[in-house]
Design a protein around this motif. Sequence first.
Motif, PDB file in Angstrom:
ATOM      1  N   ALA A 121      51.406  36.843  55.294  1.00 14.64           N
ATOM      2  CA  ALA A 121      51.670  38.542  55.100  1.00 14.64           C
ATOM      3  C   ALA A 121      51.465  39.248  56.249  1.00 14.64           C
ATOM      4  O   ALA A 121      50.690  38.727  56.946  1.00 14.64           O
ATOM      5  CB  ALA A 121      50.587  38.768  53.911  1.00 14.64           C
ATOM      6  N   ASP A 122      52.196  40.249  56.367  1.00 15.10           N
ATOM      7  CA  ASP A 122      52.018  41.240  57.451  1.00 15.10           C
ATOM      8  C   ASP A 122      50.782  42.124  56.797  1.00 15.10           C
ATOM      9  O   ASP A 122      50.132  43.047  57.793  1.00 15.10           O
ATOM     10  CB  ASP A 122      53.104  41.932  57.592  1.00 15.10           C
ATOM     11  CG  ASP A 122      54.220  41.245  58.264  1.00 15.10           C
ATOM     12  OD1 ASP A 122      53.932  40.403  58.968  1.00 15.10           O
ATOM     13  OD2 ASP A 122      55.334  41.650  57.461  1.00 15.10           O
ATOM     14  N   ALA A 123      50.591  42.465  55.616  1.00 13.28           N
ATOM     15  CA  ALA A 123      49.519  43.352  54.968  1.00 13.28           C
ATOM     16  C   ALA A 123      49.001  42.831  53.637  1.00 13.28           C
ATOM     17  O   ALA A 123      49.801  42.120  53.175  1.00 13.28           O
ATOM     18  CB  ALA A 123      50.285  44.754  54.836  1.00 13.28           C
ATOM     19  N   CYS A 124      47.912  42.914  53.453  1.00 11.71           N
ATOM     20  CA  CYS A 124      47.302  42.502  52.307  1.00 11.71           C
ATOM     21  C   CYS A 124      46.617  43.567  51.597  1.00 11.71           C
ATOM     22  O   CYS A 124      45.509  44.146  52.240  1.00 11.71           O
ATOM     23  CB  CYS A 124      46.448  41.315  52.692  1.00 11.71           C
ATOM     24  SG  CYS A 124      45.567  40.566  51.171  1.00 11.71           S
ATOM     25  N   ILE A 125      46.721  43.553  50.355  1.00 14.83           N
ATOM     26  CA  ILE A 125      45.831  44.536  49.487  1.00 14.83           C
ATOM     27  C   ILE A 125      44.924  43.315  48.316  1.00 14.83           C
ATOM     28  O   ILE A 125      45.420  42.518  47.747  1.00 14.83           O
ATOM     29  CB  ILE A 125      46.501  45.549  48.443  1.00 14.83           C
ATOM     30  CG1 ILE A 125      47.366  46.029  49.276  1.00 14.83           C
ATOM     31  CG2 ILE A 125      45.804  46.134  47.620  1.00 14.83           C
ATOM     32  CD1 ILE A 125      48.734  47.056  48.531  1.00 14.83           C
ATOM     33  N   VAL A 126      43.583  43.457  48.877  1.00 11.28           N
ATOM     34  CA  VAL A 126      42.903  42.558  48.045  1.00 11.28           C
ATOM     35  C   VAL A 126      42.098  43.505  46.934  1.00 11.28           C
ATOM     36  O   VAL A 126      41.460  44.521  47.046  1.00 11.28           O
ATOM     37  CB  VAL A 126      41.651  41.894  48.949  1.00 11.28           C
ATOM     38  CG1 VAL A 126      40.472  41.188  48.289  1.00 11.28           C
ATOM     39  CG2 VAL A 126      42.056  41.223  50.118  1.00 11.28           C
ATOM     40  N   LEU A 127      42.091  43.004  45.691  1.00 12.60           N
ATOM     41  CA  LEU A 127      41.708  43.636  44.295  1.00 12.60           C
ATOM     42  C   LEU A 127      40.259  42.692  44.180  1.00 12.60           C
ATOM     43  O   LEU A 127      40.420  41.578  43.952  1.00 12.60           O
ATOM     44  CB  LEU A 127      42.703  43.457  43.182  1.00 12.60           C
ATOM     45  CG  LEU A 127      43.892  44.337  43.715  1.00 12.60           C
ATOM     46  CD1 LEU A 127      44.748  44.153  42.518  1.00 12.60           C
ATOM     47  CD2 LEU A 127      43.673  45.746  44.198  1.00 12.60           C
ATOM     48  N   ASP A 128      39.236  43.311  43.931  1.00 15.93           N
ATOM     49  CA  ASP A 128      38.077  42.560  43.823  1.00 15.93           C
ATOM     50  C   ASP A 128      36.845  43.521  43.339  1.00 15.93           C
ATOM     51  O   ASP A 128      36.983  44.739  43.112  1.00 15.93           O
ATOM     52  CB  ASP A 128      37.347  42.216  45.309  1.00 15.93           C
ATOM     53  CG  ASP A 128      36.607  41.077  45.230  1.00 15.93           C
ATOM     54  OD1 ASP A 128      36.089  40.511  44.479  1.00 15.93           O
ATOM     55  OD2 ASP A 128      35.924  40.832  46.451  1.00 15.93           O
ATOM     56  N   ALA A 129      35.937  42.889  42.653  1.00 16.65           N
ATOM     57  CA  ALA A 129      34.518  43.571  42.322  1.00 16.65           C
ATOM     58  C   ALA A 129      33.856  43.665  43.865  1.00 16.65           C
ATOM     59  O   ALA A 129      33.543  42.757  44.466  1.00 16.65           O
ATOM     60  CB  ALA A 129      33.563  42.562  41.470  1.00 16.65           C
ATOM     61  N   VAL A 130      33.110  44.793  43.810  1.00 18.45           N
ATOM     62  CA  VAL A 130      32.478  45.089  44.992  1.00 18.45           C
ATOM     63  C   VAL A 130      31.363  46.018  44.698  1.00 18.45           C
ATOM     64  O   VAL A 130      31.377  46.918  43.728  1.00 18.45           O
ATOM     65  CB  VAL A 130      33.347  46.240  45.868  1.00 18.45           C
ATOM     66  CG1 VAL A 130      32.422  46.522  47.293  1.00 18.45           C
ATOM     67  CG2 VAL A 130      34.577  45.472  46.626  1.00 18.45           C
ATOM     68  N   LEU A 131      29.996  45.179  45.098  1.00 19.56           N
ATOM     69  CA  LEU A 131      28.722  46.085  44.977  1.00 19.56           C
ATOM     70  C   LEU A 131      28.481  47.140  45.946  1.00 19.56           C
ATOM     71  O   LEU A 131      28.256  46.694  47.177  1.00 19.56           O
ATOM     72  CB  LEU A 131      27.507  45.025  44.884  1.00 19.56           C
ATOM     73  CG  LEU A 131      27.672  43.841  44.052  1.00 19.56           C
ATOM     74  CD1 LEU A 131      26.494  42.866  44.146  1.00 19.56           C
ATOM     75  CD2 LEU A 131      27.583  44.552  42.539  1.00 19.56           C
ATOM     76  N   GLY A 132      28.584  48.382  45.427  1.00 18.75           N
ATOM     77  CA  GLY A 132      28.512  49.398  46.574  1.00 18.75           C
ATOM     78  C   GLY A 132      27.337  50.340  46.025  1.00 18.75           C
ATOM     79  O   GLY A 132      27.099  51.479  46.626  1.00 18.75           O
ATOM     80  N   ASP A 133      26.377  49.939  45.211  1.00 20.76           N
ATOM     81  CA  ASP A 133      25.285  50.780  44.744  1.00 20.76           C
ATOM     82  C   ASP A 133      25.767  52.074  44.098  1.00 20.76           C
ATOM     83  O   ASP A 133      24.934  53.021  44.327  1.00 20.76           O
ATOM     84  CB  ASP A 133      24.180  50.916  45.915  1.00 20.76           C
ATOM     85  CG  ASP A 133      23.681  49.760  46.231  1.00 20.76           C
ATOM     86  OD1 ASP A 133      23.385  48.611  45.475  1.00 20.76           O
ATOM     87  OD2 ASP A 133      23.584  49.499  47.383  1.00 20.76           O
ATOM     88  N   ASP A 134      27.130  52.134  43.386  1.00 22.18           N
ATOM     89  CA  ASP A 134      27.283  53.310  42.981  1.00 22.18           C
ATOM     90  C   ASP A 134      27.451  53.171  41.344  1.00 22.18           C
ATOM     91  O   ASP A 134      27.234  52.218  40.857  1.00 22.18           O
ATOM     92  CB  ASP A 134      28.723  53.717  43.297  1.00 22.18           C
ATOM     93  CG  ASP A 134      28.756  55.335  43.308  1.00 22.18           C
ATOM     94  OD1 ASP A 134      28.343  55.995  42.428  1.00 22.18           O
ATOM     95  OD2 ASP A 134      29.672  55.999  44.140  1.00 22.18           O
ATOM     96  N   GLU A 135      27.809  53.988  40.548  1.00 24.36           N
ATOM     97  CA  GLU A 135      28.018  53.759  38.975  1.00 24.36           C
ATOM     98  C   GLU A 135      29.041  52.675  38.879  1.00 24.36           C
ATOM     99  O   GLU A 135      30.265  52.600  39.342  1.00 24.36           O
ATOM    100  CB  GLU A 135      28.458  55.055  38.337  1.00 24.36           C
ATOM    101  CG  GLU A 135      27.389  56.331  38.545  1.00 24.36           C
ATOM    102  CD  GLU A 135      26.167  55.924  37.526  1.00 24.36           C
ATOM    103  OE1 GLU A 135      26.352  55.260  36.609  1.00 24.36           O
ATOM    104  OE2 GLU A 135      25.141  55.891  38.146  1.00 24.36           O
ATOM    105  N   PRO A 136      28.878  51.890  37.854  1.00 25.50           N
ATOM    106  CA  PRO A 136      29.597  50.990  37.369  1.00 25.50           C
ATOM    107  C   PRO A 136      31.062  51.643  36.989  1.00 25.50           C
ATOM    108  O   PRO A 136      31.206  52.720  36.631  1.00 25.50           O
ATOM    109  CB  PRO A 136      29.128  50.288  36.053  1.00 25.50           C
ATOM    110  CG  PRO A 136      27.779  50.294  36.207  1.00 25.50           C
ATOM    111  CD  PRO A 136      27.383  51.714  36.869  1.00 25.50           C
ATOM    112  N   GLY A 137      32.201  51.213  37.668  1.00 30.90           N
ATOM    113  CA  GLY A 137      33.341  51.501  37.302  1.00 30.90           C
ATOM    114  C   GLY A 137      34.177  52.318  38.498  1.00 30.90           C
ATOM    115  O   GLY A 137      35.327  52.601  38.505  1.00 30.90           O
ATOM    116  N   THR A 138      33.237  52.787  39.553  1.00 30.52           N
ATOM    117  CA  THR A 138      33.389  53.462  40.713  1.00 30.52           C
ATOM    118  C   THR A 138      34.377  52.502  41.520  1.00 30.52           C
ATOM    119  O   THR A 138      34.188  51.391  41.586  1.00 30.52           O
ATOM    120  CB  THR A 138      32.317  53.737  41.492  1.00 30.52           C
ATOM    121  OG1 THR A 138      31.544  54.450  40.925  1.00 30.52           O
ATOM    122  CG2 THR A 138      32.651  54.343  42.557  1.00 30.52           C
ATOM    123  N   ILE A 139      35.501  53.070  42.020  1.00 35.07           N
ATOM    124  CA  ILE A 139      36.572  52.346  42.701  1.00 35.07           C
ATOM    125  C   ILE A 139      36.314  52.722  44.145  1.00 35.07           C
ATOM    126  O   ILE A 139      36.346  53.987  44.537  1.00 35.07           O
ATOM    127  CB  ILE A 139      38.046  52.669  42.027  1.00 35.07           C
ATOM    128  CG1 ILE A 139      38.006  52.223  40.605  1.00 35.07           C
ATOM    129  CG2 ILE A 139      39.090  52.055  43.169  1.00 35.07           C
ATOM    130  CD1 ILE A 139      39.370  52.532  39.944  1.00 35.07           C
TER     131      ILE A 139
END
Length: 166
Positions: free
Chosen positions: A60-78
């Motif tokens: 790939a030249d470009a990649c979009i990763v979709l993942d769960a990320v812990l960012g210390d914000d409200e659940p459901g924050t993108i």
Amino acid sequence: MDTAPQKILILGVGNILYADEGVGVRAVERLLADYTFSDNVTLLDGGNLGMRLMGPLMDADACIVLDAVLGDDEPGTIYRLTGDDLRKSLAFKDSMHQSDLVDTLISCQLVGKRPDTVVIGMEPLDFKSMAVDLTPLIASRLPAMCDIALKELRTLGGEATGKNDG
């Protein structure tokens, strides 16, 4: 002069056996069910494949990763993470399976072919309970995550057409 569109990989990662940790994989499943994509776009359920993702990433030249990320914000924050933010996020274990993905991206870079990468991640509600379904809150936010991924895809030169359009 090369006029071929860049190759874009949409990569869903996560463990679908642990509720919201599987949000990235579930997003890819939804995109595959609801859209058809231009020939320069590949969607992949990367699960927890780690280094076995090197081949698809290097193609790939470009990649979009979709993942769960812990960012210390409200659940459901993108979140949208790129560049140094992406590296910090993954390096500081903000992703559920970050070490595999970081190691794989570093290995791709070492052999000279690392795709430009962006992570579209969602703050999970529950990533510790064994359950194959997303929690209702995270499931309700899945369309928003997919919409952001599709916007990212279009800015990279990929196309998606809804299967129920027209």
